[in-house]
Structure formats: C-alpha cells, structure tokens
Design a protein around this motif. Structure first.
Motif, PDB file in Angstrom:
ATOM      1  N   CYS A   1       0.847  -1.207   0.000  1.00  0.00           N
ATOM      2  CA  CYS A   1       0.000   0.000   0.000  1.00  0.00           C
ATOM      3  C   CYS A   1       0.870   1.240   0.000  1.00  0.00           C
ATOM      4  CB  CYS A   1      -0.895   0.024   1.238  1.00  0.00           C
ATOM      5  SG  CYS A   1      -2.138  -1.265   1.285  1.00  0.00           S
ATOM      6  N   THR A   2       0.402   2.263  -0.693  1.00  0.00           N
ATOM      7  CA  THR A   2       1.101   3.552  -0.657  1.00  0.00           C
ATOM      8  C   THR A   2       0.267   4.623   0.036  1.00  0.00           C
ATOM      9  OG1 THR A   2       0.182   4.230  -2.794  1.00  0.00           O
ATOM     10  CG2 THR A   2       2.277   3.017  -2.818  1.00  0.00           C
ATOM     11  N   GLY A   3      -1.000   4.317   0.290  1.00  0.00           N
ATOM     12  CA  GLY A   3      -1.879   5.270   0.962  1.00  0.00           C
ATOM     13  C   GLY A   3      -2.821   4.556   1.913  1.00  0.00           C
ATOM     14  N   ILE A   4      -3.193   5.238   2.970  1.00  0.00           N
ATOM     15  CA  ILE A   4      -4.068   4.610   3.959  1.00  0.00           C
ATOM     16  C   ILE A   4      -5.027   5.649   4.539  1.00  0.00           C
ATOM     17  CG2 ILE A   4      -2.355   4.921   5.802  1.00  0.00           C
ATOM     18  CD1 ILE A   4      -3.339   2.235   6.958  1.00  0.00           C
ATOM     19  N   VAL A   5      -6.289   5.263   4.664  1.00  0.00           N
ATOM     20  CA  VAL A   5      -7.318   6.096   5.306  1.00  0.00           C
ATOM     21  C   VAL A   5      -7.578   5.509   6.688  1.00  0.00           C
ATOM     22  CG1 VAL A   5      -9.695   6.923   5.210  1.00  0.00           C
ATOM     23  CG2 VAL A   5      -8.380   6.681   3.093  1.00  0.00           C
TER      24      VAL A   5
ATOM     25  N   PRO B   1       5.170  11.625   3.997  1.00  0.00           N
ATOM     26  CA  PRO B   1       4.385  10.774   3.092  1.00  0.00           C
ATOM     27  C   PRO B   1       5.218  10.016   2.054  1.00  0.00           C
ATOM     28  CG  PRO B   1       4.378  12.990   2.247  1.00  0.00           C
ATOM     29  CD  PRO B   1       5.237  13.016   3.496  1.00  0.00           C
ATOM     30  N   ASN B   2       6.560  10.062   2.161  1.00  0.00           N
ATOM     31  CA  ASN B   2       7.395   9.439   1.123  1.00  0.00           C
ATOM     32  C   ASN B   2       7.129   7.942   0.981  1.00  0.00           C
ATOM     33  OD1 ASN B   2       8.415  11.969   1.021  1.00  0.00           O
ATOM     34  ND2 ASN B   2      10.496  11.463   1.667  1.00  0.00           N
ATOM     35  N   ASP B   3       7.088   7.247   2.130  1.00  0.00           N
ATOM     36  CA  ASP B   3       6.850   5.803   2.095  1.00  0.00           C
ATOM     37  C   ASP B   3       5.358   5.469   2.139  1.00  0.00           C
ATOM     38  OD1 ASP B   3       9.601   5.305   2.100  1.00  0.00           O
ATOM     39  OD2 ASP B   3       9.683   5.339   4.295  1.00  0.00           O
TER      40      ASP B   3
END
Length: 361
Positions: A269-273, A295-297
C-alpha cells in the motif's frame, strides 16, 4: 411596602437579611369586580395594581436585597416533581479523553447553559453495559434530555424508546441506529470516507487500504462504504471488510495496528485512510520510531481534525467534522423537543465534511 420610599427600602435591605421570605401578595387587577364576601378583605390585600401583578413583580425584583447569601435556594428536585423533569441534559460519550469528544462536551455545555440547562456527561469506555446504566439513570432522575454518541446500534434501541416514552427528549449525535425513528445530527460519514479516499486517488495512489473504528458503529461502516465507493469508481478492488484492520479509536490501538501492518507486506500500500485522528497519531508515532517516512513511504489521511493534528510536527491531513455545527444543530433539536414535548419535530441532519490537507499526504 408601597408607601416606603425606594431609598429607604434599599437601606433597610442592607441591615435586615433573612434566610426565607414568605409573602401572600395581592394579585387581582384594580377595579375588577369581586363577590361581596371577598370585598370584606382590605383593599390592599386584594388588588395588586392596574394588571394585578405589579406588587408581586416589585417584590421579586427586591427580594434578593433582603436574602442571606446562604439562605433559600430553589430545589431542582422539587421543581422536577411539578414539571416532570429536571433541567439536566445527559450526554453519553465513549471516551471523554478523546479530544473530539472533549470538544463536543465543551461546546454543548456552552450552548445548553445559555438556555438554563446543565449538561451531565457520562463516559462509557465504549462499554454497552455502562451505556445501558447511564440511559436508565437518565430515566430514573427525570432528565430533560439525552444526547448519545454510541458505538452500539440496535442493542440500545428498546432502551432509547423507553426513555422517549418517559418524556425524555433523545437526540443521537454522529450515529444512527437501524429502527430508530427519532432525531439525529451527524457528519455525512459516507462522504467523509469518500472524500478522504478520493484525495489519495487524486494524488495518484492506487494501492490504498483503510483502518476502521468499531464495526458496531454506524459512523465506521458509513466511512468504509465511502472508501469502497471511491475505489470502485476508478475500477479498483477495495479490501474486503473482514480483511481490514479495526481499532478502538485510541492512540495505543493505532500503534498496535501499525506494528501488525508493517510486519506483513506494508509497501503493498502507498496510501491509507484511518478511521479517526487518535489512531492515525498512534500509527504515525510507530512510523517515526521505525524510520518509516510519511508521506514518502506512506501517505495518511484521517477523520476528525482535532486541534493537535494541525501542529507543525504532526501535520496530519484530516477530514474536519465541523463540531460547532453538529453541536449547534443537536442543541436546537433537543431544546425544541424539551420546550415543546407535545409537538416533537423529528430532524435528521447531515453536516458536510471538509478536507484539510497537511504534510501527511
């Protein structure tokens, strides 16, 4: 007392103080026709002025000058025996240590206090039995109203209906319960989940997951549905509900979930809510301790927008719930039902979420 000059009355009030003043004052309007047997009483014992209430009004305005500070005080309990309820509004929250709930308590206390009502907050620790107990106490002590932010649904329905049947105004905040036909005021939680996810999608992320709050909470489920819809709109397959991490809305649960998340295949995953700011803060704290760069990783967006999320060293992108509007509408709902119990108006209000972008995305 009508013949005593005003200044002399004030001087007397400074010297003579009483615990209780009892008075049987005249209340009939001057010139009103009365039965002959009543007219045998002295004129000053019957007639109170052109409208009848002038002497009473003057007495009440001056009584405080003659009362001791620790003298008579009205009894709210005695008053409730006449009106059928106290001037207390109860508020049940899951965890008063959560800054979101703390701000709700503060705001509602201000709004209801301006109208002469006292807010009594109950901390349930997300415990169903405690919430049952608090609702029972609101019935037992004849509260005027009950506001509820609960993670539970149908388990509370019959008890809430019992409270309403007992004449207690009930309004749900940021929640709804299947089968509940009363008033509620809530963030549009579907839109909150949708907007948070779409923000990550707009930044180019495609491998996105979400961390939920309690699955019994209507807010959590609606946010997940919003997340799911945003993913489906771009032809992406969201994670199944049973495979998602669920937390209890605390910082510690955010840390615990982060540890599990990064022990697997985290960079799938590169993004998480994340379901609320406290869990996001715990998750970010774990990242900081393990050299995982945000937010790089990994980009993170959350829901709540509590004040600490805006600190420069945190910079959490979050969905603002507009607490002031939610509380204002909730106070309007419950006061209307308290003042006009014979004509309760069912209101179902949704408040629009607002994205606040910071450095975590």
């Amino acid at each position: 007392s009508a013949s005593v000059p005003e200044e002399e009355e004030k001087d007397a009030g400074r010297e003579m103080r009483f615990d209780v003043i009892v008075a049987n004052l005249p209340y009939i309007a001057d010139g009103e026709e009365l039965a002959p047997e009543v007219m045998k009483d002295p004129h000053t014992a019957l007639f109170g002025g052109p409208e009848g209430w002038e002497i009473i009004e003057r007495f009440l305005a001056r009584a405080r000058d003659y009362l001791n500070e620790n003298g008579f005080r009205p009894s709210a309990i005695a008053k409730s025996m006449i009106t059928g309820h106290t001037s207390i509004v109860g508020l049940v929250v899951g965890d008063v240590r959560n800054p979101f709930y703390a701000e709700v308590v503060y705001t509602l206390q201000q709004l209801l206090g301006q109208k002469g009502y006292m807010l009594m907050a109950f901390n349930s620790d997300y415990d169903l039995e405690k919430e049952h107990m608090f609702i029972n106490q609101s019935i037992q002590y004849k509260f005027a109203g009950l506001l509820l932010i609960s993670s539970y649904g149908e388990q509370l329905l019959s008890q809430l209906n019992e409270a309403r049947h007992a004449g207690i105004a009930v309004v749900l905040i940021n929640r709804n319960i299947s089968g509940y036909d009363g008033s509620f005021v809530s963030l549009d939680n579907f839109q909150a989940g949708y907007i948070a996810t779409k923000h990550l999608l707009d930044l180019g992320h495609r491998r996105i997951t979400t961390i939920l709050g309690p699955v019994d909470s209507s807010a959590s489920m609606l946010r997940w549905q919003g997340f799911r819809q945003a993913m489906l709109n771009l032809g992406l397959v969201p994670d199944d509900l049973e495979h998602l991490y669920k937390g209890n809305l605390t910082i510690s649960s955010g840390r615990q979930i982060a540890e599990k998340f990064f022990s697997g295949n985290p960079f799938a995953c590169t993004g998480i809510v994340i379901g609320n700011d406290l869990m996001a803060l715990g998750f970010m704290d774990y990242c900081s301790a393990h050299q995982i760069k945000i937010p790089n990783d990994l980009s993170i967006v959350s829901i709540d927008n509590i004040s600490v999320s805006g600190l420069n060293r945190i910079g959490l992108t979050s969905i603002d719930q507009n607490i002031s509007e939610i509380c204002s509408k909730a106070a309007e709902c419950i006061l209307s039902d308290i003042v006009h119990p014979e004509h309760p108006v069912v209101r179902r209000e949704l408040v629009e979420p607002r994205l606040v972008v910071r450095s975590s995305t």
